[in-house]
Design an enzyme around this catalytic site. Structure first.
Site, PDB file in Angstrom:
ATOM      1  N   LYS A 248       0.821  -1.206   0.000  1.00  0.00           N
ATOM      2  CA  LYS A 248       0.000   0.000   0.000  1.00  0.00           C
ATOM      3  C   LYS A 248       0.862   1.266   0.000  1.00  0.00           C
ATOM      4  O   LYS A 248       0.440   2.310  -0.472  1.00  0.00           O
ATOM      5  CB  LYS A 248      -0.916   0.022   1.227  1.00  0.00           C
ATOM      6  CG  LYS A 248      -1.838  -1.176   1.397  1.00  0.00           C
ATOM      7  CD  LYS A 248      -3.035  -1.089   0.523  1.00  0.00           C
ATOM      8  CE  LYS A 248      -4.192  -2.029   0.859  1.00  0.00           C
ATOM      9  NZ  LYS A 248      -3.902  -3.429   1.055  1.00  0.00           N
TER      10      LYS A 248
HETATM   11  C1  LIG Z   1      -4.584  -4.520   0.538  1.00  0.00           C
HETATM   12  C2  LIG Z   1      -3.812  -5.778   0.451  1.00  0.00           C
HETATM   13  C3  LIG Z   1      -4.111  -6.765  -0.504  1.00  0.00           C
HETATM   14  C4  LIG Z   1      -5.287  -6.650  -1.437  1.00  0.00           C
HETATM   15  O1  LIG Z   1      -5.164  -5.599  -2.374  1.00  0.00           O
HETATM   16  P1  LIG Z   1      -6.463  -5.077  -3.142  1.00  0.00           P
HETATM   17  O2  LIG Z   1      -5.998  -3.905  -3.911  1.00  0.00           O
HETATM   18  O3  LIG Z   1      -7.469  -4.725  -2.087  1.00  0.00           O
HETATM   19  O4  LIG Z   1      -6.934  -6.208  -3.988  1.00  0.00           O
HETATM   20  C5  LIG Z   1      -3.291  -7.869  -0.570  1.00  0.00           C
HETATM   21  N1  LIG Z   1      -2.249  -8.025   0.284  1.00  0.00           N
HETATM   22  C6  LIG Z   1      -1.945  -7.117   1.218  1.00  0.00           C
HETATM   23  C7  LIG Z   1      -0.799  -7.369   2.123  1.00  0.00           C
HETATM   24  C8  LIG Z   1      -2.708  -5.960   1.334  1.00  0.00           C
HETATM   25  O5  LIG Z   1      -2.391  -5.052   2.265  1.00  0.00           O
END
Ligand SMILES: *Cc1c(COP(=O)(O)O)cnc(C)c1O
Length: 479
Positions: free
Chosen positions: A112
Site C-alpha cells: 500500500k
Molecule cells: C490490501 C492488500 C491486498 C489486497 O489488495 P487489493 O488492492 O485490495 O486487492 C493484498 N495483500 C496485502 C498485504 C494488502 O495489504
C-alpha cells in the site's frame, strides 16, 4: 486526460479534481476517459528506466496539465525516497518459472505504501498549492490504515481518520496505526468487520452535504490516484523478467481483496503491456474467484483468514472492471449496480463470462494451503512469504503452464503476519523498526459499527479550524 464516472453522472474532471473527489459524486467510480496506448517502441525505450523515472513516464500520461513534469518528478522522488531498497520494488526469482515482485520495502512494510506515499505527497502538494482543506477518511482491513497515516503524518493542512475492524487486524498492523502520536491522526476501531467499515465510509461519502462541510477526501483504492500509482510496478516487473523469460509469456499473480491491485494490472495490459494472463488469487473470502469461474458475483459469509487484508466480500473496485467489461457503457453499470443493490448479486454469462475468463484466471486458497505454501518455500527455497503473498504464489503454482513465467506480487513483509507464520513453527527476526513498535504507547477509540457513531467522532475531530484533538482516543495499555 479527464476522469468520468462509471455511472456517467459527473462532468469530466481533471486529475486533481478526480483525486479530491475520491468516489464519484453520482456514487460511481472515476475512470480515465481514454486509455493511453503505448507503442512497442515506447515500451522498449522504458525498459531500462529506474523505478522513479518509469513512474514519472507512466503517471504523466494520466496527470495531464494538472502537474508540471517538475512537480510530478518532485512528488515521485519524494515518495520513493522513503523505500528501503534502491530498486524500490525489486524482483526475486523463487522458482524455475516463478518470481516475486517485492512491494513491501516502504515505511509500513506493505505494498500500500507504493500508492499511499505518492497520494500523501500529492495531497500535501494540493493543500499547499490550492489552500484546500484535506480531511482524509478511510477504512482499512489493516495495511491501508498504517500506510495512509504514514503517508500524511505531520503534513501541513491534513487530518486523517482511519476505521478498522476491532480485533481483526494483526498485532503489528494495530501497533503501526495506534502508536503514531501525530495530532492529525484519529484511529477508530469499530465493532464489526472490514465490510462494515467500508459500508460506513461509503455511506458517509454518499452524504454530499456532510462530505462538503467537513472537506472529506478518500484514500481507499476507490481513489484513482492509488490505482494509477500501482500501474507502474507491472511495467517495472515486466521489464525485469521479460529479458530472462526468453520469449516465454509473462503472467502476473495477484493476491486480491478490493480488486484495486489487480485492476492496476488490467489497466497496464489495456495500455499495451504484453501481460499474458492475470491470475487472481483470493483467500477463503472467494467472491471474486467464484465470479471468474461461474459468472455469479454474490457475497457469502465472512471468513477470518491468515490474510486479513483480503478478508473482503464486496470488492470496491469491481465496478471499474464492470465498466470496461460492458464496453464502457455507464447505463449498463447503473443497471448492474442497481441490481446488486436490490438482489445482492451481479451475473455474467455467455460472451461476457467468456471475456471475464479471458481477462483472468482465478483460484481461491484455503487457510491450510496458504500455510503449506509458506512452509514449502521457507524450507525449499529459504524464502519467507507473508500469508497474502503465499495466496498469490499458491495460485501461480496452481495455474502454472509449461512455457510461461509468472510474477507473483509480494504484497507484505512476513513480519506483519507473524501470528500465522508461527503456526508452521517458523521463527523470524523482525526488522528493527517493527520491533521498536512493541515498546511504544498506543492510542485508539472503539466505536459501534454505524455511520452515526462514526459521524459523532468525526465532527469534533474535523470540526473547528485546525480540527479538534480531544476525540483522538484513550491511551490503551494492552490489546
Ligand atoms: C490490501 C492488500 C491486498 C489486497 O489488495 P487489493 O488492492 O485490495 O486487492 C493484498 N495483500 C496485502 C498485504 C494488502 O495489504
Amino acid at each position: 486526460m479527464r476522469y468520468i464516472s462509471t455511472r456517467g453522472g459527473t462532468a469530466p474532471a481533471g486529475f486533481i479534481d478526480a483525486v479530491l473527489m475520491g468516489l464519484a459524486d453520482d456514487g460511481g467510480l472515476l475512470v480515465p476517459d481514454a486509455m493511453p496506448q503505448l507503442s512497442p517502441e515506447t515500451l522498449e525505450a522504458w525498459r531500462t528506466l529506474s523505478y522513479t523515472d518509469l513512474a514519472v513516464e507512466v503517471l504523466s500520461l494520466f496527470t495531464g496539465d494538472d502537474l508540471t513534469r517538475e512537480e510530478l518528478q518532485g512528488l515521485v522522488r519524494g515518495s520513493y525516497a522513503t523505500f528501503r531498497h534502491p530498486e524500490v520494488t525489486p524482483v526475486q526469482k523463487i522458482g524455475d518459472n516463478l518470481h516475486v515482485l517485492e512491494l513491501f520495502h516502504g515505511p509500513t512494510f506493505a505494498f500500500k505504501d507504493v500508492a499511499l506515499q505518492f497520494l500523501g505527497n500529492l495531497y500535501a502538494h494540493i493543500a499547499a498549492k490550492t489552500g484546500s482543506i484535506i480531511h482524509i477518511l478511510g477504512a482499512t482491513s489493516g495495511d491501508t490504515g498504517a500506510s495512509a497515516i504514514e503517508g500524511v503524518r505531520g503534513k501541513e493542512g491534513i487530518h486523517i481518520c482511519i476505521l478498522y475492524p476491532h480485533g481483526k487486524v494483526s498485532r503489528v498492523q494495530e501497533l503501526q496505526m495506534t502508536t503514531i502520536q501525530g495530532e492529525n491522526v484519529l484511529n477508530l476501531a469499530i465493532r464489526g468487520t472490514f465490510d462494515d467499515a467500508q459500508r460506513i465510509i461509503k455511506e458517509i461519502f454518499a452524504d454530499a452535504a456532510f462530505k462538503r462541510e467537513y472537506h472529506l477526501r478518500a484514500i481507499n483504492s476507490i481513489n484513482i490516484a492509488r490505482i494509477l500509482a500501482q500501474v507502474v510496478y507491472y511495467f517495472y516487473a515486466y521489464f525485469r523478467v521479460s529479458g530472462e523469460a526468453d520469449g516465454r509469456r509473462v503472467n502476473f499473480s495477484v493476491p486480491t481483496g478490493n480488486f484495486g491491485d489487480i485492476f492496476a494490472g488490467y489497466l497496464a495490459k489495456q495500455m499495451g503491456l504484453p501481460i499474458h494472463r492475470l491470475i487472481l488469487a483470493t483467500n477463503e473470502n472467494d467472491i471474486l474467484t467464484r465470479f471468474v469461474n461461474t459468472g455469479l458475483y454474490r457475497p457469502a459469509a465472512f471468513r477470518s483468514t491468515h490474510s486479513p487484508s483480503m478478508d473482503i466480500q464486496v470488492a470496491s473496485n469491481f465496478e471499474r472492471y464492470l465498466y470496461y467489461l460492458h464496453g464502457e457503457k455507464p447505463e449498463m453499470v447503473r443497471e448492474l449496480m442497481a441490481g446488486f443493490g436490490a438482489q445482492g448479486e451481479v451475473r455474467a454469462s455467455g460472451e461476457v463470462l467468456a471475456q471475464v475468463q479471458a481477462d483472468f484466471s482465478a483460484y481461491s486458497i484455503e487457510n491450510e494451503a496458504c500455510l503449506n505454501t509458506i512452509h514449502g518455500h521457507y524450507h525449499g527455497r529459504a524464502y519467507l512469504l507473508d500469508p497474502h503473498t503465499a495466496c498469490g504464489v499458491a495460485a501461480a503454482e496452481l495455474g502454472a503452464v509449461e512455457g510461461e513465467v509468472t510474477v507473483a506480487l509480494a504484497t507484505a513483509h512476513p513480519a506483519k503476519f507473524d501470528e500465522s507464520i508461527r503456526l508452521r513453527e517458523i521463527t523470524q527476526t523482525f526488522p528493527e523498526s517493527i520491533q521498536a513498535l512493541f515498546e511504544l504507547p498506543q492510542r485508539q477509540t472503539v466505536v459501534e459499527a454505524t455511520a452515526e457513531a462514526v459521524r459523532q467522532k468525526l465532527v469534533p475531530f474535523f470540526g473547528g479550524e485546525a480540527g479538534g484533538t480531544e476525540a483522538q482516543g484513550k491511551a490503551i495499555t494492552s490489546a
